[in-house]
Design a protein around this motif. Structure first.
Motif, PDB file in Angstrom:
ATOM      1  N   SER A 432       0.834  -1.205   0.000  1.00 48.35           N
ATOM      2  CA  SER A 432       0.000   0.000   0.000  1.00 48.35           C
ATOM      3  C   SER A 432       0.865   1.250   0.000  1.00 48.35           C
ATOM      4  CB  SER A 432      -0.915   0.009   1.232  1.00 48.35           C
ATOM      5  OG  SER A 432      -1.655   1.213   1.318  1.00 48.35           O
ATOM      6  N   GLY A 433       0.327   2.308  -0.568  1.00 44.80           N
ATOM      7  CA  GLY A 433       1.000   3.596  -0.547  1.00 44.80           C
ATOM      8  C   GLY A 433       0.504   4.491   0.563  1.00 44.80           C
ATOM      9  N   ASN A 434      -0.282   3.925   1.458  1.00 46.29           N
ATOM     10  CA  ASN A 434      -0.833   4.684   2.582  1.00 46.29           C
ATOM     11  C   ASN A 434      -0.226   4.166   3.885  1.00 46.29           C
ATOM     12  OD1 ASN A 434      -3.137   4.696   4.849  1.00 46.29           O
ATOM     13  ND2 ASN A 434      -3.398   6.501   3.546  1.00 46.29           N
ATOM     14  N   GLN A 435       0.376   5.054   4.667  1.00 49.03           N
ATOM     15  CA  GLN A 435       1.099   4.617   5.860  1.00 49.03           C
ATOM     16  C   GLN A 435       0.180   4.010   6.910  1.00 49.03           C
ATOM     17  OE1 GLN A 435       4.599   4.687   6.033  1.00 49.03           O
ATOM     18  NE2 GLN A 435       4.076   3.250   7.665  1.00 49.03           N
ATOM     19  N   GLN A 465       9.637  -5.044  -9.657  1.00 46.58           N
ATOM     20  CA  GLN A 465       8.245  -5.388  -9.940  1.00 46.58           C
ATOM     21  C   GLN A 465       7.438  -5.179  -8.666  1.00 46.58           C
ATOM     22  OE1 GLN A 465       8.517  -9.181 -12.693  1.00 46.58           O
ATOM     23  NE2 GLN A 465      10.190  -9.163 -11.216  1.00 46.58           N
ATOM     24  N   MET A 466       6.439  -4.314  -8.737  1.00 50.48           N
ATOM     25  CA  MET A 466       5.709  -3.873  -7.549  1.00 50.48           C
ATOM     26  C   MET A 466       4.380  -4.616  -7.407  1.00 50.48           C
ATOM     27  SD  MET A 466       7.576  -1.446  -6.132  1.00 50.48           S
ATOM     28  CE  MET A 466       6.598  -0.227  -5.258  1.00 50.48           C
ATOM     29  N   MET A 467       4.134  -5.127  -6.206  1.00 50.78           N
ATOM     30  CA  MET A 467       2.882  -5.822  -5.919  1.00 50.78           C
ATOM     31  C   MET A 467       2.196  -5.174  -4.718  1.00 50.78           C
ATOM     32  SD  MET A 467       4.071  -9.806  -6.358  1.00 50.78           S
ATOM     33  CE  MET A 467       5.317  -9.668  -5.056  1.00 50.78           C
ATOM     34  N   GLY A 468       0.950  -4.828  -4.896  1.00 54.03           N
ATOM     35  CA  GLY A 468       0.171  -4.250  -3.808  1.00 54.03           C
ATOM     36  C   GLY A 468      -1.292  -4.559  -4.018  1.00 54.03           C
ATOM     37  N   PHE A 469      -2.132  -4.050  -3.148  1.00 54.52           N
ATOM     38  CA  PHE A 469      -3.570  -4.307  -3.291  1.00 54.52           C
ATOM     39  C   PHE A 469      -4.356  -3.180  -2.645  1.00 54.52           C
ATOM     40  CE2 PHE A 469      -1.964  -6.731   0.367  1.00 54.52           C
ATOM     41  CZ  PHE A 469      -2.710  -6.203   1.403  1.00 54.52           C
ATOM     42  N   THR A 470      -5.582  -3.066  -3.062  1.00 52.48           N
ATOM     43  CA  THR A 470      -6.525  -2.139  -2.434  1.00 52.48           C
ATOM     44  C   THR A 470      -7.639  -2.960  -1.802  1.00 52.48           C
ATOM     45  OG1 THR A 470      -7.785  -1.918  -4.502  1.00 52.48           O
ATOM     46  CG2 THR A 470      -6.019  -0.311  -4.099  1.00 52.48           C
ATOM     47  N   GLY A 471      -8.467  -2.288  -1.017  1.00 48.23           N
ATOM     48  CA  GLY A 471      -9.601  -2.969  -0.410  1.00 48.23           C
ATOM     49  C   GLY A 471      -9.324  -3.544   0.959  1.00 48.23           C
TER      50      GLY A 471
END
Length: 741
Positions: A432-435, A465-471
């Motif tokens: 995530s890009g949110n702390q 290679q960037m892996m993240g998710f929302t939700g």
């Protein structure tokens, strides 16, 4: 005593997986030397692409298409079948051999203008052969868990009609190759590795087929997906309802368990209980809620031998192996994580080879394999740096990649040492890009630190290679957009990746402490007997009404044309190969073939080809109004979004009674079908423009022939190039590559 180990469809065709090689090598070290490995995944795919077989398939599909086109009414499932069969109408199966050649040829492979159409042809073929099973049942080289059937439903997994139909695209291979091979060899044991859920129906089909003809043969199942079925099945007493034709299943790590079973068979003893093994109840052992679990002393494992994999068959120019120098995760705190047979932590226990063992293994493996992926949850930084130094010191010539944590430890100097040792690309779960969300995940990272670390890797020439998710629970739209904005603002410091969507599983800390994460009503989906995924309700956060904003933001991040297993898929063999050749400039190489406008300025007589076909519609049923893959996904997701998992009977019952009747339609209606299978219902003028380039023309030809203004032509040309409707490469039916350079 002879043993056959097989890897079933459907999964990555570009390389062999390492699980069977590890099991076989360990068994050999214990004296079991007569073991064969058969990758039925790649063999079955090649069988369908043989000229005679592909021609037979296409003729059968054509016959069925004509029947459906002339039928007086269609239900929704027939509409879907007609939609896919219409898209297959003009597929030229003679192109398959050329596409395979491009992907296996070392020179052609690295010309992206050749690579892309080759992938599109193979991908289209995989979509076409679903018409032998459930239309659209494959999502690339995978099977969605919820499609025409439910892979979480015991009813569907034990429904022979469903399993047979799912497997039907490869039935010719099973009957004419696999079973003939099995019948001609006196095997005592058949082991089937199921790494991914998508392989499960094919593995069950094979076990059913073999057991009917060879009831005396001991059939063993193992692999991550089998362990997951055991881990997530709601009623463990029903486990062998699914695996009724299987004698034993290994769950968790399989080396010792496999040897124990082989020992029983060799000594003509009944299969006996041992750690990590579930025995079929017919052996007199009750299926219990808990079984003894053993974690291997991995330092004692032999160097894996990959020589029994059919390297000449994979759709790649180089062998690519998976090597596992550790198991588990040294961090083991992330609240979303749920991997392996973990009972009180996010992953299984952390173990790592000694430095000397890793170096010795790599020294041996590098003699035959240059490309090595460290297939682990994550590698410890200090060990990895020491390993890099030893690789450099000993002159071990490899190219490697791995998944790592974005620790502050990784300075530019240390990243440079990794690059010098052969590191071409890494993958990272930045999440995530949110702390606030990172803190809730317990990731142990700071977003500013992440920014600096990926910059250091990029400056060292290593692809990130960037892996993240929302939700994630409690996440607001603003929180989610922080992740989108972070990736966008730092887009020059990563190559591929993106943002997925959070899925809750029962072993995750989030599921165990729902109140701490603002969720309630945590439960399995109605109709799911295997609770792989959990339904829940957000009490804090959420942004259902603004979902389109987020979807658009995620879409803006896309740099790749393909997902796994092709170039652009995170950690795929092809992505590593391209990183090795083009480095962090890989995106420029992918974009370059589309820059035809600039090329035209320097070479106005450049021949351009249509990347698809302008195809006549269906007289009675407008193609763009048929029930299609998008319609079907929306139908299934509507129920999943409300906590319901439909099985095959329920899906069929809801769709067969929804009838479509013939409509008055323009018999001259045409559509553009791109080579990747995507349909475009363009206006007549656009179709006329595209059709002009069908056999190869220059932009000057168009200006001198078509009744369009130059401004219109340039606008349409630029749009068509940008959307890959036109290309300067054509793979024609004579198996030649036509390239205008």
């Amino acid at each position: 005593m002879k043993t056959l180990l097989i890897y079933p469809p459907i999964t990555d065709p570009t390389s062999g997986y390492h699980s069977l090689s590890y099991i076989e090598s360990y068994a050999c070290s214990k004296g079991f030397n007569d073991i064969d490995i058969m990758d039925t995944n790649i063999e079955a795919l090649h069988y369908t692409m043989q000229p005679e077989e592909s021609e037979r398939i296409i003729k059968g599909i054509e016959k069925r298409r004509i029947y459906l086109e002339n039928k007086g009414q269609l239900n929704k499932l027939e509409e879907l079948e007609l939609y896919y069969s219409w898209k297959a109408k003009n597929f030229d199966n003679s192109k398959l051999r050329t596409a395979i050649d491009v992907l296996q040829d070392e020179d052609k492979f690295y010309d992206y203008s050749l690579y892309r159409p080759a992938v599109e042809i193979i991908s289209s073929w995989v979509s076409i052969i679903t018409l032998l099973g459930f239309p659209g049942q494959f999502n690339g080289f995978s099977v969605p868990v919820n499609t025409h059937f439910n892979l979480y439903s015991i009813g569907d997994l034990t429904n022979e009609d469903v399993i047979n139909r799912v497997s039907n695209p490869f039935v010719g291979y099973y009957n004419n190759v696999f079973m003939q091979y099995l019948n001609s060899n006196n095997y005592s044991v058949l082991g089937i590795n199921v790494t991914y859920t998508a392989q499960l129906p094919f593995a069950l089909y094979i076990s059913n087929l073999v057991k009917k003809e060879h009831p005396e043969l001991k059939i063993l199942f193992g692999g991550t997906a089998i362990a997951d079925v055991w881990k997530y099945i709601i009623d463990k007493k029903r486990f062998f309802e699914i695996f009724n034709n299987v004698d034993a299943c290994t769950v968790g790590e399989g080396e010792s368990a496999f040897v124990s079973i082989l020992t029983n068979v060799k000594n003509n003893e009944p299969l006996s209980p041992t750690a990590n093994v579930l025995l079929h109840p017919k052996y007199g052992h009750e299926v219990k809620e808990h079984i003894p679990i053993k974690y291997e002393n991995i330092e004692e494992l032999p160097t894996p031998d990959f020589n029994k994999l059919p390297w000449e068959k994979y759709l790649s120019p180089h062998p690519y192996i998976y090597y596992s120098p550790s198991r588990g995760c040294y961090w083991n705190k992330c609240t979303f994580c749920d991997y392996g047979l973990n009972f009180d932590s996010p992953t299984s226990p952390w173990r790592q080879y000694s430095l000397e063992k890793i170096v010795e293994d790599l020294r041996i493996l590098s003699k035959n394999y240059k490309f090595i992926y460290f297939s682990v949850d994550v590698l410890a930084p200090a060990m990895l740096l020491k390993l890099a130094q030893r690789i450099i010191d000993e002159g071990i010539d490899i190219r490697w990649g791995a998944e790592i944590r974005l620790e502050k430890y990784w300075s530019v100097e240390r990243c440079t040492m990794l690059k010098q040792s052969g590191c071409t690309a890494i993958s990272v779960g930045f999440e995530s890009g949110n702390q606030r969300i990172l803190n809730l995940i317990d990731k142990g990272t700071k977003i500013e630190q992440v920014k600096e670390t990926i910059k250091h890797f990029t400056e060292a020439g290593i692809g990130v290679q960037m892996m993240g998710f929302t939700g994630f629970p409690t996440e607001s739209l603003e929180d989610a957009m922080d992740s989108v904005n972070f990736l966008y603002e730092n887009k020059h410091n990563w190559t591929f990746g993106g943002l997925g969507t959070f899925v809750l599983t029962k072993g995750a800390i989030v599921a165990q402490k729902p109140k701490d994460f603002g969720i309630s009503n945590v439960k399995s989906y109605k109709g799911d007997d295997i609770a792989w995924q959990l339904y829940y309700t957000n009490t804090v956060g959420g942004y259902d009404e603004d979902e389109e904003i987020l979807v658009k933001g995620k879409g803006s991040l896309r740099k790749n044309h393909f997902e796994r297993p092709w170039v652009g898929g995170v950690d795929s063999p092809h992505t590593m190969f391209y990183h090795d050749v083009f480095g962090t400039q890989i995106i420029d190489e992918i974009i370059k073939p589309n820059n035809l406008i600039e090329m035209e300025k320097n070479k106005p007589d450049l021949t351009v080809y249509l990347n698809g076909v302008v195809q006549k519609g269906i007289d009675k049923y407008p193609v763009d109004k048929l029930f299609n893959e998008s319609s079907f996904a929306q139908f299934v997701n509507k129920y999943r979004d409300n906590g319901v998992g439909l099985d095959s009977k329920e899906i069929k019952g809801k769709l067969v009674n929804d009838l479509k009747f013939p409509e008055e339609s323009n018999k001259d209606t045409k559509y553009f079908l791109r080579n990747d299978g995507r349909l475009f219902p363009f206006p007549k003028k656009m179709l006329e423009f595209l059709e002009f380039f069908n056999n190869g023309k220059t932009l000057n030809d168009a200006m001198n022939t078509l009744d369009f203004s130059n401004a219109e032509l340039l606008s349409l040309f630029e749009y068509s190039v940008d959307h890959h409707f036109l290309t300067y490469v054509s793979i024609n039916s004579e198996k030649d590559l036509l390239v205008s350079m």
